[in-house]
Motif scaffolding. Sequence first.
Motif, PDB file in Angstrom:
ATOM      1  N   THR A  55      29.436   8.112   1.250  1.00 18.19           N
ATOM      2  CA  THR A  55      30.253   7.544   2.328  1.00 18.19           C
ATOM      3  C   THR A  55      29.974   6.054   2.488  1.00 18.19           C
ATOM      4  O   THR A  55      30.905   5.264   2.682  1.00 18.19           O
ATOM      5  N   MET A  56      28.722   5.655   2.378  1.00 20.70           N
ATOM      6  CA  MET A  56      28.402   4.229   2.456  1.00 20.70           C
ATOM      7  C   MET A  56      29.032   3.460   1.296  1.00 20.70           C
ATOM      8  O   MET A  56      29.577   2.367   1.485  1.00 20.70           O
ATOM      9  N   LEU A  57      28.992   4.028   0.100  1.00 14.64           N
ATOM     10  CA  LEU A  57      29.629   3.381  -1.054  1.00 14.64           C
ATOM     11  C   LEU A  57      31.149   3.312  -0.866  1.00 14.64           C
ATOM     12  O   LEU A  57      31.780   2.307  -1.218  1.00 14.64           O
ATOM     13  N   LEU A  58      31.731   4.370  -0.306  1.00 13.90           N
ATOM     14  CA  LEU A  58      33.169   4.374  -0.033  1.00 13.90           C
ATOM     15  C   LEU A  58      33.541   3.284   0.966  1.00 13.90           C
ATOM     16  O   LEU A  58      34.541   2.581   0.777  1.00 13.90           O
ATOM     17  N   MET A  60      32.009   0.456   1.516  1.00  9.39           N
ATOM     18  CA  MET A  60      31.928  -0.847   0.841  1.00  9.39           C
ATOM     19  C   MET A  60      33.113  -1.060  -0.094  1.00  9.39           C
ATOM     20  O   MET A  60      33.684  -2.146  -0.147  1.00  9.39           O
ATOM     21  N   ALA A  61      33.503  -0.016  -0.835  1.00  4.94           N
ATOM     22  CA  ALA A  61      34.654  -0.137  -1.737  1.00  4.94           C
ATOM     23  C   ALA A  61      35.938  -0.368  -0.950  1.00  4.94           C
ATOM     24  O   ALA A  61      36.780  -1.192  -1.345  1.00  4.94           O
ATOM     25  N   LEU A  62      36.104   0.337   0.174  1.00  3.29           N
ATOM     26  CA  LEU A  62      37.292   0.131   1.011  1.00  3.29           C
ATOM     27  C   LEU A  62      37.316  -1.278   1.586  1.00  3.29           C
ATOM     28  O   LEU A  62      38.374  -1.909   1.672  1.00  3.29           O
ATOM     29  N   LEU A  63      36.157  -1.783   1.979  1.00  2.00           N
ATOM     30  CA  LEU A  63      36.090  -3.140   2.515  1.00  2.00           C
ATOM     31  C   LEU A  63      36.542  -4.159   1.478  1.00  2.00           C
ATOM     32  O   LEU A  63      37.342  -5.054   1.772  1.00  2.00           O
ATOM     33  N   VAL A  64      36.057  -4.008   0.246  1.00  2.00           N
ATOM     34  CA  VAL A  64      36.480  -4.914  -0.833  1.00  2.00           C
ATOM     35  C   VAL A  64      37.982  -4.769  -1.080  1.00  2.00           C
ATOM     36  O   VAL A  64      38.709  -5.773  -1.192  1.00  2.00           O
ATOM     37  N   PHE A  65      38.471  -3.535  -1.126  1.00  2.00           N
ATOM     38  CA  PHE A  65      39.892  -3.312  -1.367  1.00  2.00           C
ATOM     39  C   PHE A  65      40.750  -3.963  -0.287  1.00  2.00           C
ATOM     40  O   PHE A  65      41.725  -4.650  -0.587  1.00  2.00           O
ATOM     41  N   TYR A  66      40.401  -3.748   0.971  1.00  5.83           N
ATOM     42  CA  TYR A  66      41.215  -4.283   2.061  1.00  5.83           C
ATOM     43  C   TYR A  66      41.171  -5.804   2.119  1.00  5.83           C
ATOM     44  O   TYR A  66      42.191  -6.440   2.386  1.00  5.83           O
ATOM     45  N   ILE A  67      40.020  -6.407   1.876  1.00  6.15           N
ATOM     46  CA  ILE A  67      39.956  -7.873   1.912  1.00  6.15           C
ATOM     47  C   ILE A  67      40.759  -8.471   0.768  1.00  6.15           C
ATOM     48  O   ILE A  67      41.471  -9.466   0.947  1.00  6.15           O
ATOM     49  N   VAL A  68      40.700  -7.872  -0.405  1.00  8.94           N
ATOM     50  CA  VAL A  68      41.535  -8.345  -1.517  1.00  8.94           C
ATOM     51  C   VAL A  68      43.011  -8.128  -1.190  1.00  8.94           C
ATOM     52  O   VAL A  68      43.851  -8.995  -1.439  1.00  8.94           O
ATOM     53  N   ASN A  69      43.333  -6.987  -0.577  1.00 14.03           N
ATOM     54  CA  ASN A  69      44.716  -6.690  -0.219  1.00 14.03           C
ATOM     55  C   ASN A  69      45.259  -7.667   0.813  1.00 14.03           C
ATOM     56  O   ASN A  69      46.443  -8.000   0.775  1.00 14.03           O
ATOM     57  N   VAL A  70      44.421  -8.133   1.719  1.00 13.67           N
ATOM     58  CA  VAL A  70      44.868  -9.095   2.724  1.00 13.67           C
ATOM     59  C   VAL A  70      45.435 -10.332   2.045  1.00 13.67           C
ATOM     60  O   VAL A  70      46.498 -10.832   2.422  1.00 13.67           O
ATOM     61  N   PHE A  71      44.759 -10.830   1.028  1.00 16.21           N
ATOM     62  CA  PHE A  71      45.190 -12.074   0.392  1.00 16.21           C
ATOM     63  C   PHE A  71      46.301 -11.857  -0.631  1.00 16.21           C
ATOM     64  O   PHE A  71      46.989 -12.811  -0.995  1.00 16.21           O
ATOM     65  N   ARG A  72      46.509 -10.633  -1.078  1.00 15.62           N
ATOM     66  CA  ARG A  72      47.592 -10.356  -2.029  1.00 15.62           C
ATOM     67  C   ARG A  72      48.849  -9.815  -1.352  1.00 15.62           C
ATOM     68  O   ARG A  72      49.912  -9.821  -1.963  1.00 15.62           O
ATOM     69  N   ASN A  73      48.736  -9.340  -0.134  1.00 16.86           N
ATOM     70  CA  ASN A  73      49.846  -8.705   0.565  1.00 16.86           C
ATOM     71  C   ASN A  73      50.752  -9.774   1.167  1.00 16.86           C
ATOM     72  O   ASN A  73      50.320 -10.586   1.995  1.00 16.86           O
ATOM     73  N   ASN A  74      52.012  -9.773   0.761  1.00 16.57           N
ATOM     74  CA  ASN A  74      52.960 -10.767   1.264  1.00 16.57           C
ATOM     75  C   ASN A  74      53.413 -10.476   2.688  1.00 16.57           C
ATOM     76  O   ASN A  74      53.992 -11.342   3.334  1.00 16.57           O
ATOM     77  N   ARG A  75      53.176  -9.260   3.172  1.00 14.42           N
ATOM     78  CA  ARG A  75      53.596  -8.911   4.529  1.00 14.42           C
ATOM     79  C   ARG A  75      52.672  -9.494   5.590  1.00 14.42           C
ATOM     80  O   ARG A  75      53.054  -9.621   6.737  1.00 14.42           O
ATOM     81  N   PHE A  89      35.940  -7.526   7.867  1.00 17.73           N
ATOM     82  CA  PHE A  89      34.517  -7.604   7.529  1.00 17.73           C
ATOM     83  C   PHE A  89      33.645  -7.258   8.725  1.00 17.73           C
ATOM     84  O   PHE A  89      32.670  -6.520   8.605  1.00 17.73           O
ATOM     85  N   MET A  90      34.000  -7.781   9.889  1.00 20.44           N
ATOM     86  CA  MET A  90      33.184  -7.550  11.079  1.00 20.44           C
ATOM     87  C   MET A  90      33.485  -6.198  11.734  1.00 20.44           C
ATOM     88  O   MET A  90      32.583  -5.566  12.272  1.00 20.44           O
ATOM     89  N   GLY A  91      34.760  -5.781  11.706  1.00 16.37           N
ATOM     90  CA  GLY A  91      35.157  -4.555  12.391  1.00 16.37           C
ATOM     91  C   GLY A  91      35.027  -3.309  11.555  1.00 16.37           C
ATOM     92  O   GLY A  91      34.970  -2.203  12.084  1.00 16.37           O
ATOM     93  N   GLY A  92      35.024  -3.461  10.254  1.00 23.16           N
ATOM     94  CA  GLY A  92      34.794  -2.359   9.332  1.00 23.16           C
ATOM     95  C   GLY A  92      35.605  -1.110   9.593  1.00 23.16           C
ATOM     96  O   GLY A  92      36.819  -1.100   9.429  1.00 23.16           O
ATOM     97  N   MET A  93      34.910  -0.061  10.021  1.00 20.39           N
ATOM     98  CA  MET A  93      35.528   1.257  10.187  1.00 20.39           C
ATOM     99  C   MET A  93      36.651   1.256  11.213  1.00 20.39           C
ATOM    100  O   MET A  93      37.579   2.047  11.100  1.00 20.39           O
ATOM    101  N   ILE A  94      36.581   0.401  12.208  1.00 18.48           N
ATOM    102  CA  ILE A  94      37.606   0.376  13.250  1.00 18.48           C
ATOM    103  C   ILE A  94      38.821  -0.421  12.785  1.00 18.48           C
ATOM    104  O   ILE A  94      39.962  -0.040  13.033  1.00 18.48           O
TER     105      ILE A  94
END
Length: 149
Positions: A55-58, A60-75, A89-94
């Motif tokens: 779960t901890m690894l998941l 971290m992987a979700l955090l990387v995915f979402y931060i990359v998605n923020v900069f690639r997402n045109n919406r 990064f700061m809010g994580g799970m929420i």
Amino acid sequence: MKQLTKLLLGLLTLWPFAYVILFFVVILAEFFMAGSGQPGPPPLIALIFPLHILTMLLIMALLVFYIVNVFRNNRVENDKKVLWAVVLFMGGMIAMPIYWYMYIWKEAPVFSNRSPEQLVGGDSASSIRDEYVGSREKEYVPREPPDWR
């Protein structure tokens, strides 16, 4: 992104919440079952430890995915990209489920067959504006300048 992929990503995003509940249930169960006299770690703790690591690894992987998605997402608006990265990064799970719902699950807004000029301020808006300006001009127009002496 396909609906099934979005749904799977949403389930993975919600897993940490479910895991927190499961973790506390296991810890409480072990607390109340303490004193069984078995050597070594309690059996439920031995089962939940690998799940905890995964779960901890998941997360971290979700955090990387979402931060990359923020900069690639045109919406995501350009002026909000850095803000979303910090919030994720700061809010994580929420913050992750909120971002997932707002920018991944919800489809892009579908506009009607109207042209961009009509959407921004087309004919109906300009006629309303002209009508308002015309009525304001008729209210009071001084005939002579005021005497300021």
